[in-house]
Design a protein around this motif. Structure first.
Motif, PDB file in Angstrom:
ATOM      1  N   LEU A 229       0.826  -1.210   0.000  1.00  0.00           N
ATOM      2  CA  LEU A 229       0.000   0.000   0.000  1.00  0.00           C
ATOM      3  C   LEU A 229       0.857   1.256   0.000  1.00  0.00           C
ATOM      4  O   LEU A 229       0.457   2.294  -0.543  1.00  0.00           O
ATOM      5  CB  LEU A 229      -0.923  -0.006   1.223  1.00  0.00           C
ATOM      6  N   SER A 230       2.031   1.160   0.594  1.00  0.00           N
ATOM      7  CA  SER A 230       2.940   2.304   0.660  1.00  0.00           C
ATOM      8  C   SER A 230       3.317   2.814  -0.725  1.00  0.00           C
ATOM      9  O   SER A 230       3.469   4.022  -0.935  1.00  0.00           O
ATOM     10  CB  SER A 230       4.204   1.919   1.431  1.00  0.00           C
ATOM     11  N   LEU A 231       3.458   1.900  -1.677  1.00  0.00           N
ATOM     12  CA  LEU A 231       3.800   2.303  -3.041  1.00  0.00           C
ATOM     13  C   LEU A 231       2.744   3.225  -3.623  1.00  0.00           C
ATOM     14  O   LEU A 231       3.063   4.273  -4.208  1.00  0.00           O
ATOM     15  CB  LEU A 231       3.955   1.050  -3.920  1.00  0.00           C
ATOM     16  N   PHE A 232       1.470   2.869  -3.442  1.00  0.00           N
ATOM     17  CA  PHE A 232       0.380   3.676  -4.000  1.00  0.00           C
ATOM     18  C   PHE A 232       0.233   5.001  -3.249  1.00  0.00           C
ATOM     19  O   PHE A 232      -0.050   6.036  -3.853  1.00  0.00           O
ATOM     20  CB  PHE A 232      -0.925   2.890  -3.952  1.00  0.00           C
ATOM     21  N   ILE A 233       0.422   4.956  -1.942  1.00  0.00           N
ATOM     22  CA  ILE A 233       0.357   6.181  -1.139  1.00  0.00           C
ATOM     23  C   ILE A 233       1.453   7.147  -1.560  1.00  0.00           C
ATOM     24  O   ILE A 233       1.241   8.358  -1.668  1.00  0.00           O
ATOM     25  CB  ILE A 233       0.474   5.844   0.360  1.00  0.00           C
ATOM     26  N   TYR A 234       2.628   6.598  -1.837  1.00  0.00           N
ATOM     27  CA  TYR A 234       3.764   7.418  -2.254  1.00  0.00           C
ATOM     28  C   TYR A 234       3.514   8.024  -3.631  1.00  0.00           C
ATOM     29  O   TYR A 234       3.759   9.213  -3.860  1.00  0.00           O
ATOM     30  CB  TYR A 234       5.029   6.561  -2.263  1.00  0.00           C
ATOM     31  N   LEU A 235       3.009   7.207  -4.556  1.00  0.00           N
ATOM     32  CA  LEU A 235       2.754   7.691  -5.916  1.00  0.00           C
ATOM     33  C   LEU A 235       1.645   8.738  -5.952  1.00  0.00           C
ATOM     34  O   LEU A 235       1.711   9.700  -6.726  1.00  0.00           O
ATOM     35  CB  LEU A 235       2.378   6.518  -6.826  1.00  0.00           C
ATOM     36  N   LYS A 236       0.617   8.548  -5.115  1.00  0.00           N
ATOM     37  CA  LYS A 236      -0.512   9.475  -5.088  1.00  0.00           C
ATOM     38  C   LYS A 236      -0.276  10.664  -4.151  1.00  0.00           C
ATOM     39  O   LYS A 236      -1.108  11.557  -4.075  1.00  0.00           O
ATOM     40  CB  LYS A 236      -1.788   8.742  -4.647  1.00  0.00           C
ATOM     41  N   ASN A 237       0.839  10.626  -3.438  1.00  0.00           N
ATOM     42  CA  ASN A 237       1.128  11.682  -2.464  1.00  0.00           C
ATOM     43  C   ASN A 237       0.000  11.791  -1.440  1.00  0.00           C
ATOM     44  O   ASN A 237      -0.510  12.865  -1.147  1.00  0.00           O
ATOM     45  CB  ASN A 237       1.346  13.024  -3.166  1.00  0.00           C
ATOM     46  N   TRP A 238      -0.369  10.634  -0.887  1.00  0.00           N
ATOM     47  CA  TRP A 238      -1.501  10.542   0.037  1.00  0.00           C
ATOM     48  C   TRP A 238      -1.067  10.483   1.504  1.00  0.00           C
ATOM     49  O   TRP A 238      -1.823  10.004   2.343  1.00  0.00           O
ATOM     50  CB  TRP A 238      -2.318   9.277  -0.270  1.00  0.00           C
ATOM     51  N   SER A 239       0.115  10.920   1.807  1.00  0.00           N
ATOM     52  CA  SER A 239       0.612  10.782   3.178  1.00  0.00           C
ATOM     53  C   SER A 239      -0.305  11.452   4.197  1.00  0.00           C
ATOM     54  O   SER A 239      -0.556  10.910   5.279  1.00  0.00           O
ATOM     55  CB  SER A 239       2.026  11.361   3.293  1.00  0.00           C
ATOM     56  N   PHE A 240      -0.840  12.613   3.866  1.00  0.00           N
ATOM     57  CA  PHE A 240      -1.688  13.323   4.817  1.00  0.00           C
ATOM     58  C   PHE A 240      -3.062  12.661   4.935  1.00  0.00           C
ATOM     59  O   PHE A 240      -3.686  12.678   5.987  1.00  0.00           O
ATOM     60  CB  PHE A 240      -1.821  14.789   4.421  1.00  0.00           C
ATOM     61  N   ILE A 241      -3.546  12.074   3.832  1.00  0.00           N
ATOM     62  CA  ILE A 241      -4.804  11.333   3.887  1.00  0.00           C
ATOM     63  C   ILE A 241      -4.669  10.179   4.868  1.00  0.00           C
ATOM     64  O   ILE A 241      -5.553   9.909   5.683  1.00  0.00           O
ATOM     65  CB  ILE A 241      -5.195  10.798   2.493  1.00  0.00           C
ATOM     66  N   ASN A 242      -3.538   9.498   4.797  1.00  0.00           N
ATOM     67  CA  ASN A 242      -3.281   8.376   5.692  1.00  0.00           C
ATOM     68  C   ASN A 242      -3.237   8.817   7.150  1.00  0.00           C
ATOM     69  O   ASN A 242      -3.740   8.131   8.037  1.00  0.00           O
ATOM     70  CB  ASN A 242      -1.980   7.702   5.294  1.00  0.00           C
ATOM     71  N   VAL A 243      -2.647   9.977   7.392  1.00  0.00           N
ATOM     72  CA  VAL A 243      -2.614  10.535   8.752  1.00  0.00           C
ATOM     73  C   VAL A 243      -4.031  10.800   9.241  1.00  0.00           C
ATOM     74  O   VAL A 243      -4.384  10.491  10.386  1.00  0.00           O
ATOM     75  CB  VAL A 243      -1.781  11.838   8.796  1.00  0.00           C
ATOM     76  N   GLY A 244      -4.865  11.375   8.365  1.00  0.00           N
ATOM     77  CA  GLY A 244      -6.246  11.666   8.734  1.00  0.00           C
ATOM     78  C   GLY A 244      -7.020  10.418   9.077  1.00  0.00           C
ATOM     79  O   GLY A 244      -7.750  10.383  10.080  1.00  0.00           O
ATOM     80  N   ILE A 245      -6.868   9.367   8.286  1.00  0.00           N
ATOM     81  CA  ILE A 245      -7.585   8.114   8.534  1.00  0.00           C
ATOM     82  C   ILE A 245      -7.128   7.481   9.841  1.00  0.00           C
ATOM     83  O   ILE A 245      -7.942   7.009  10.640  1.00  0.00           O
ATOM     84  CB  ILE A 245      -7.381   7.132   7.365  1.00  0.00           C
ATOM     85  N   SER A 246      -5.824   7.451  10.077  1.00  0.00           N
ATOM     86  CA  SER A 246      -5.297   6.810  11.289  1.00  0.00           C
ATOM     87  C   SER A 246      -5.774   7.517  12.546  1.00  0.00           C
ATOM     88  O   SER A 246      -6.117   6.872  13.548  1.00  0.00           O
ATOM     89  CB  SER A 246      -3.763   6.775  11.250  1.00  0.00           C
ATOM     90  N   HIS A 247      -5.855   8.842  12.510  1.00  0.00           N
ATOM     91  CA  HIS A 247      -6.326   9.580  13.680  1.00  0.00           C
ATOM     92  C   HIS A 247      -7.841   9.473  13.844  1.00  0.00           C
ATOM     93  O   HIS A 247      -8.348   9.478  14.962  1.00  0.00           O
ATOM     94  CB  HIS A 247      -5.909  11.047  13.579  1.00  0.00           C
ATOM     95  N   ALA A 248      -8.548   9.369  12.730  1.00  0.00           N
ATOM     96  CA  ALA A 248     -10.003   9.216  12.802  1.00  0.00           C
ATOM     97  C   ALA A 248     -10.378   7.895  13.457  1.00  0.00           C
ATOM     98  O   ALA A 248     -11.432   7.784  14.097  1.00  0.00           O
ATOM     99  CB  ALA A 248     -10.606   9.293  11.403  1.00  0.00           C
ATOM    100  N   THR A 249      -9.514   6.911  13.326  1.00  0.00           N
ATOM    101  CA  THR A 249      -9.757   5.593  13.926  1.00  0.00           C
ATOM    102  C   THR A 249      -9.936   5.693  15.438  1.00  0.00           C
ATOM    103  O   THR A 249     -10.715   4.935  16.035  1.00  0.00           O
ATOM    104  CB  THR A 249      -8.579   4.646  13.618  1.00  0.00           C
ATOM    105  N   PHE A 250      -9.241   6.642  16.052  1.00  0.00           N
ATOM    106  CA  PHE A 250      -9.279   6.776  17.509  1.00  0.00           C
ATOM    107  C   PHE A 250     -10.690   7.022  18.019  1.00  0.00           C
ATOM    108  O   PHE A 250     -11.090   6.470  19.051  1.00  0.00           O
ATOM    109  CB  PHE A 250      -8.351   7.916  17.940  1.00  0.00           C
ATOM    110  N   GLY A 251     -11.455   7.846  17.301  1.00  0.00           N
ATOM    111  CA  GLY A 251     -12.827   8.112  17.719  1.00  0.00           C
ATOM    112  C   GLY A 251     -13.672   6.855  17.735  1.00  0.00           C
ATOM    113  O   GLY A 251     -14.444   6.612  18.676  1.00  0.00           O
ATOM    114  N   GLY A 252     -13.532   6.015  16.707  1.00  0.00           N
ATOM    115  CA  GLY A 252     -14.268   4.764  16.655  1.00  0.00           C
ATOM    116  C   GLY A 252     -13.848   3.790  17.740  1.00  0.00           C
ATOM    117  O   GLY A 252     -14.697   3.102  18.342  1.00  0.00           O
ATOM    118  N   LEU A 253     -12.557   3.707  18.002  1.00  0.00           N
ATOM    119  CA  LEU A 253     -12.058   2.826  19.062  1.00  0.00           C
ATOM    120  C   LEU A 253     -12.626   3.241  20.418  1.00  0.00           C
ATOM    121  O   LEU A 253     -13.025   2.394  21.227  1.00  0.00           O
ATOM    122  CB  LEU A 253     -10.523   2.870  19.109  1.00  0.00           C
TER     123      LEU A 253
END
Length: 269
Positions: free
Chosen positions: A27-51
């Motif tokens: 998945l890192s390859l696609f994140i790197y190519l799409k420059n989605w690093s900040f999207i990934n940060v947003g998703i990982s932090h959003a997980t906390f609310g659900g947990l």
């Protein structure tokens, strides 16, 4: 070393860590190519609310974390494609809101829940057999999907507009990739925690791209290096009584920094 490998929770940690390392590296390859690093940060932090909601209700935190992550990921994707708000702003609002919601839920909870903070900071040594079964199942499905549509996904990552004019259903692959990344993020929080989960999806391709340019070589080296980092991080954290997730990410980050400096002083570009 042999005695250590005979300990059941070390075996679970190594097996789960290796499986997750392979999944996140791809998945890192696609994140790197799409420059989605900040999207990934947003998703990982959003997980906390659900947990937090899951722990408060006493119902599967992983399930609620997955729901929150998927909704947030799809919302970020939709806003970035359809909305008038800049992508970075929408991400910042969504993950801040989810984190704030999680903190409020914790405050309202009558009891302090140490398990929630395990998810927040990560501890791969707590991975059990059920976690491994879920990891294996999701990894097989995800990698199977990626292998089946690999070239179309890569086409979309490199140039989505050209891919669309070529007749490729870019929206399908766009949202499918976000969906896979969202669920993978939830599964990775037990390895490195919510705070560091995004790093394990960003570092592999970024690290490998310092050495290789061709995507196949980047992908292969990302997998190999991630497996090494996870295994080394688990052993270091066990021997020196360190948090496993932070140890893995710090080890990866330090070696990445050394590689960048080595390239700079060697004159390579």
């Amino acid at each position: 070393m042999i005695e250590l490998l005979s300990i059941p929770f070390i075996q679970n940690a190594l097996l789960g860590g290796i499986i997750l390392a392979v999944l996140l590296s791809v998945l890192s390859l696609f994140i790197y190519l799409k420059n989605w690093s900040f999207i990934n940060v947003g998703i990982s932090h959003a997980t906390f609310g659900g947990l937090a909601v899951g722990f408060y209700l006493g119902i599967s935190p992983t399930l609620f974390g997955t729901i929150f992550a998927v909704i947030t990921g799809l919302l970020i994707g939709y806003i970035s494609r359809k909305g008038d708000i800049h992508e970075d702003i929408s991400i910042g609002i969504l993950f801040s809101m989810s984190m704030a919601f999680g903190v409020i839920v914790i405050t309202l909870s009558p009891n302090y829940n140490a398990d929630l903070f395990t998810f927040l900071f990560g501890n791969i040594l707590t991975i059990g057999k059920e976690d491994i079964y879920v990891l294996i199942g999701f990894t097989i499905l995800s990698l199977g999907f990626i292998k089946l549509f690999f070239h179309k996904i890569m086409y979309c990552c490199y140039n989505e507009e050209v891919a669309y004019t070529s007749g490729i259903n870019t929206s399908f692959y766009y949202y499918s990739l976000i969906l896979i990344i969202s669920v993978a993020t939830v599964l990775s929080v037990k390895l490195v925690g919510v705070i560091l989960a995004s790093a394990m999806m960003i570092l592999p391709a970024a690290f490998s791209n310092q050495i290789f340019w061709h995507y196949r070589k980047i992908l292969i080296f990302s997998i190999i290096s991630s497996i090494f980092m996870v295994v080394a991080g688990i052993f270091l954290s066990f021997y020196y009584d360190l948090p496993s997730g932070a140890t893995i990410v710090l080890l990866y980050s330090v070696l990445f920094g050394i590689l960048v400096l080595a390239k700079k002083f060697s004159g390579r570009k």
